[in-house]
Design a protein around this motif. Structure first.
Motif, short mmCIF file in Angstrom:
data_model
loop_
_atom_site.label_atom_id
_atom_site.label_comp_id
_atom_site.label_asym_id
_atom_site.label_seq_id
_atom_site.Cartn_x
_atom_site.Cartn_y
_atom_site.Cartn_z
N THR C 159 -12.08 7.10 -2.41
CA THR C 159 -11.60 6.08 -1.47
C THR C 159 -10.64 5.12 -2.16
N ARG C 160 -11.02 4.68 -3.37
CA ARG C 160 -10.11 3.76 -4.07
C ARG C 160 -8.78 4.42 -4.41
N GLU C 163 -6.77 4.41 -1.31
CA GLU C 163 -6.26 3.06 -1.06
C GLU C 163 -5.14 2.69 -2.05
N ALA C 200 -10.65 6.56 5.07
CA ALA C 200 -9.53 6.13 4.22
C ALA C 200 -8.32 7.04 4.44
#
Ligand SMILES: [Zn+2]
Ligand SMILES: [Zn+2]
Lengths: 300, 320, 300, 320
Positions: C159-160, C163, C200
């Motif tokens: 997810t990071r 992002e 995401a």
């Protein structure tokens, strides 16, 4: 004259002939019953169960056989009478007339005959009306006018109706009955009506206006593969023949017997196309329920 | 140069061409200079070709459009584009080998290309179902076109299909809805779409990838609501009357240009595309590059608006 | 010691056991090979053709059998070396560590063992790098770390990374290798990583940033049914086991032999999931081509 | 009121309840007033029920969640909503009877409702595949949810599924991708989505319709990454150790509330939802009506933003 001869003996669908050399794929036309099914005699023989029915009783029962629930084909005016609040229909674009852009053999004569026999100027009536008090745009095809095929006029009327709904934000209901598909006699111009009507529905969809498509017997070919299958909600009448390629053409190509129920309403429900099959008795109220779910007519 | 497959009406020409070939070979073998003898024969062959091919009946042009050696989608792609990268699958049910799509460069511009692929031999034809897509083929095409729209990439659609597939499974999997959905969705994709009918433009199957900003036809391609055989079966209960039906349907490129259905006719080499695929491809390329040049300057929303207006005009009718 | 014993004999996939009473549906876990497949001896026996290969030759051939093209499973670091320009990888979010939120039997010990054996802190490495000079965000799973299963840390790292790509507008490539699916030991929290990573990607998609998903052997369960199958482009390595429910569970449920090639890369290509199957030798150049098609790295 | 199906741990209670029933019938038949004799027995039964049901093991609650008489989707719908109108089909391949969806009124508000439908008997279970959707079921659900979004209609999703279907055809038709796509698309639909796990929340199958703004669980429902039997098979090579696995997986409503995965627990009647479906439905209704009241005030873009933040928080990890 014996009583029997008063009856119109109408085939439910045309008999499937033994395979003959198949034309190459892509033929969209459908077998055409020799006679229209709409009863016009005093007595009518049911295409489902064979029962003879007093035609007035049949009419009272919305042209559904009281014994076997066979849904007879009905004309556009009868359909409008069944669906809309009495006297609420107001026809639009009634002045459009088919011409013969290709100089196609026999087309003008066929058009004339269709007009005389059906009492309609073309295979669809479009307009506005009210259903349980809810205003809507309505198009109704008539399978008796050249098998409910779509030429330039049908395409134009459907498109104008969609554009009218887009402007006025009226919900749209179209009752398809087009066994003839795209009308051969206007050549590729008929094919273009598929794109034109579908594109108009693209705009209607982006505007978030509801479109309910009602599929009735028979709906095939270019009518089926354009506006008829693009409803937000798709309703089928029971026992209709619905599909793209006609069963005879498929039969001739694959040279196998088609499975029972092929291209029936139930087939389309089971294969994920149709939202529901609705008995003619419930059609008006079901459309009303759907309209209210979409906040037409002021909610619950 | 009959290409190993001779149509009835070009027999005379093909025979003459063979003679000339033979003569040339003979001269070379014997080390003779026969230029003077050969030159008039070649002139005669050219005249004959012009004579034959400039007075073709619609049906004869259908035979050219269906010529087994007519360049297929992948052949044209290899001539016109660079670095074609095929993408597969409808992300749903099946990869349809009859419908091919992918990414490619067109003179330095990334585009999405789609088209039906006919086979070159029986084996490939069976694998590709004679270039007849199933519903998942139309859905793969739509997936790739929507992907193109997501990334702002123009779409080039080549059409060469005898029609939608008349089969049980195609009906079961919703062929009609798949075609209809393509028509609707293609009409609102905010990227340039150029379609070219390269051979057969058979009814709903052809239309399913044919909505766009520009539609061109190769000179001998046809685009019809129904196959001439099907039309003849209905009109005269006799599929062998297809030549008459071909006349009645007015489906040649010139007719469609007159009806406003297409935007231009792309010339074929004399005798048909199969006589010079490279030249055919060059002609197509010139046309689509020029069209794209114009279209990429137009913002997406205006493209869509103009595309609708273009469709909106189609149809011929009167008023009472 | 006979030469033979130097070889690691590794099964290509685990043997399918005879049917035993199947647990009710919905079990996402996959059979786990007892040993990891990555060669670490001097000689290696090919899981495809049985040939013994000098491991250094195998490494030079990107761990693809030179005889039968069997693609060996490779670790995350090896994959990064194969894909990225030398020295260009810069790891992100390396400090995240799995904990034991459920107090699940044996989980801390399993984590420790996985860390020791793999030399990784978790089943994925994420970061940025360059591929043929083109900057990108890259995530690479490692099937040797608890079968490449996804718990909170894998989900959070993915997810990071997404992002990060959203912020920097870097294209995203994730090499999935997760036979373990959603990691059982973190219970429903692992399941939630499927939703988190997919959400995401929803944002990445709306921003029009390219995501290429590379599926390698094995990718199953919750990894397969989330970010792994949401690529704009989906590439499979040849001969991988790819699917949702593991073959043994299906076998136990339906009590029939699975068709040959079930859930193979070819199966996923034929059934419309995969855009292409790409040989490991071509993977780097294919990704580069795709990136350039999407105007990363300055076009053609 | 064992409802014709008694779980092991409620046997004592069910026997006592039967006795009371018999006594009451006997008194009625004979015209006797036995209220004084019956009252203490009923108190005893109540005590016993409280005793049993307030100390249930996770596995026992799984048995309640799987109770054959547990109210199904359509039963709950009939209690909670008015004028439910079912819509069928994925517009693509098949109508999946295991996944049901349609339109309904919730206290005067039009909503789209979806949920898995388990059968009540063998015949219905076979027809509905035990409430286990195939990929086309997830796709039907997505179609209806996207339709809801098109018309600005809130979505209520009820979840009761043992898991995704382990079958060849489900894999062939892309079960994994169908689930993943639902997760992604549900996360960006700009209308309120409320999900309620009413029975079994089995792994990816449950999650596939479970992304939303609020997630509730009925008291005895469970929501798990893997079935307890599957977990036991892997951990201890022994599916009969499911009760231990049920403990280890921490999948009861209280656990999930603590993890922040759900937003609230909806109480069940003592002994489980099947003992009073109407009361269960009333409890669900109260919760979703209140939640919807809040959610409809929030603009779509903010809903989506907040939905992402909600998912974003999920997970427990440390740093080195
Ligand atoms: Zn009858
Ligand atoms: Zn090998």
């Amino acid at each position: 004259m014996p009583l029997k001869e008063l009856f119109n003996t109408k085939p439910k669908y045309v008999t499937i002939k033994p395979p003959t050399p198949a034309p190459p794929g892509g033929v969209e036309t459908v077998e055409r019953p020799e006679k229209k099914e709409i009863p016009d005699g005093l007595w009518t023989k049911c295409g489902g169960c064979g029962q003879t029915i007093y035609t007035k009783d049949l009419a009272k029962n919305l042209f559904v056989c009281p014994r076997c629930d066979h849904h007879f084909r009905i004309g556009a005016r009868e359909r409008i009478n069944q669906l809309l609040d009495e006297g609420s229909f107001s026809e639009l674009f009634a002045d459009l007339r088919s011409v013969d852009p290709l100089g196609f053999p026999d087309y003008p004569a066929k058009l004339k005959r269709a007009q005389q026999e059906s009492g309609l100027s073309e295979a669809i009536l479009v307009g506005t009306g009210k259903l349980e008090g809810i205003p809507l745009g309505l198009g109704v095809m008539d399978a008796n006018f050249m098998m409910g095929s779509m030429g330039s006029v049908v395409g134009e009327k459907v498109t104008r109706l969609i554009e009218y709904c887009l402007e006025t934000r009226l919900p749209l209901v179209i009752v398809a009955a087009g066994g003839g598909g795209a009308r051969m006699q206007e050549g590729v111009l008929s094919l273009m009506q598929m794109a034109k009507t579908s594109a108009a529905l693209g705009r209607l969809g982006l505007a978030g206006i509801l479109y309910i498509s009602v599929l009735t017997d028979p709906t095939m070919g270019g009518v089926f593969a354009s506006f008829a299958t693009l409803g937000d909600i798709i309703i089928c009448e029971p026992g209709a023949l619905l599909g793209f390629t006609g069963p005879r053409v498929i039969q001739q190509t694959i040279r196998q017997t088609l499975p029972p129920g092929f291209q029936s309403s139930k087939f389309q429900l089971e294969h994920g196309l149709a939202d529901m099959i609705v008995h003619r008795r419930e059609l008006r109220s079901t459309i009303a329920r759907l309209l209210r779910f979409h906040h037409y007519g002021g909610g619950a | 140069m009959g290409n190993g497959y001779t149509l009835e009406f070009e027999k005379k020409l093909v025979e003459l061409e063979k003679k000339i070939e033979e003569l040339k070979r003979y001269a070379e073998e014997k080390g003779l200079d026969m230029a003077e003898e050969i030159a008039p024969l070649e002139r005669r062959a050219q005249e004959l070709a012009r004579e034959i091919y400039s007075h073709l009946e619609p049906w004869q042009r259908v035979l050219i459009a269906r010529h087994p050696k007519r360049p297929t989608f992948l052949e044209l792609v290899s001539f016109i584009f660079q670095d074609f990268l095929e993408l597969h699958g409808d992300r749903n049910f099946r990869d349809d080998p009859a419908m091919v799509g992918g990414l490619a460069w067109l003179d330095g511009r990334a585009v999405t290309v789609i088209g039906e692929q006919k086979g070159r031999d029986t084996k490939e034809n069976l694998a590709r179902n004679f270039g007849l897509p199933h519903p998942e083929g139309y859905r793969k095409a739509l997936r790739l076109m929507q992907q193109a729209a997501k990334f702002g990439r123009p779409i080039i659609s080549f059409i060469d299909v005898v029609g939608a597939y008349p089969g049980i499974e195609a009906e079961e999997r919703g062929q009609g809805e798949a075609i209809a959905r393509n028509l609707r969705e293609m009409s609102i994709l905010p990227v340039p779409i150029i379609a070219v009918i390269t051979g057969e433009g058979g009814s709903g199957g052809a239309l399913a990838t044919g909505v766009g900003d520009r539609l061109y036809m190769l000179e001998h391609a046809y685009y019809s609501v129904i196959s001439p055989e099907g039309c003849a079966s209905i009109l005269w209960k006799d599929a062998t009357k297809a030549p008459e039906a071909a006349k009645a349907l007015k489906f040649n490129a010139e007719d469609l240009l007159a009806f406003g259905v297409i935007d231009g006719i792309i010339p074929e080499p004399l005798g048909g595309a199969h006589r010079d695929p490279a030249q055919t491809a060059a002609n197509i390329k010139r046309t689509i590059v020029a069209a794209l040049e114009e279209l990429v300057k137009i913002p997406g929303s205006m493209l869509v608006e103009e595309r609708y207006r273009r469709l909106r005009r189609l149809g011929v009718y009167g008023t009472s």
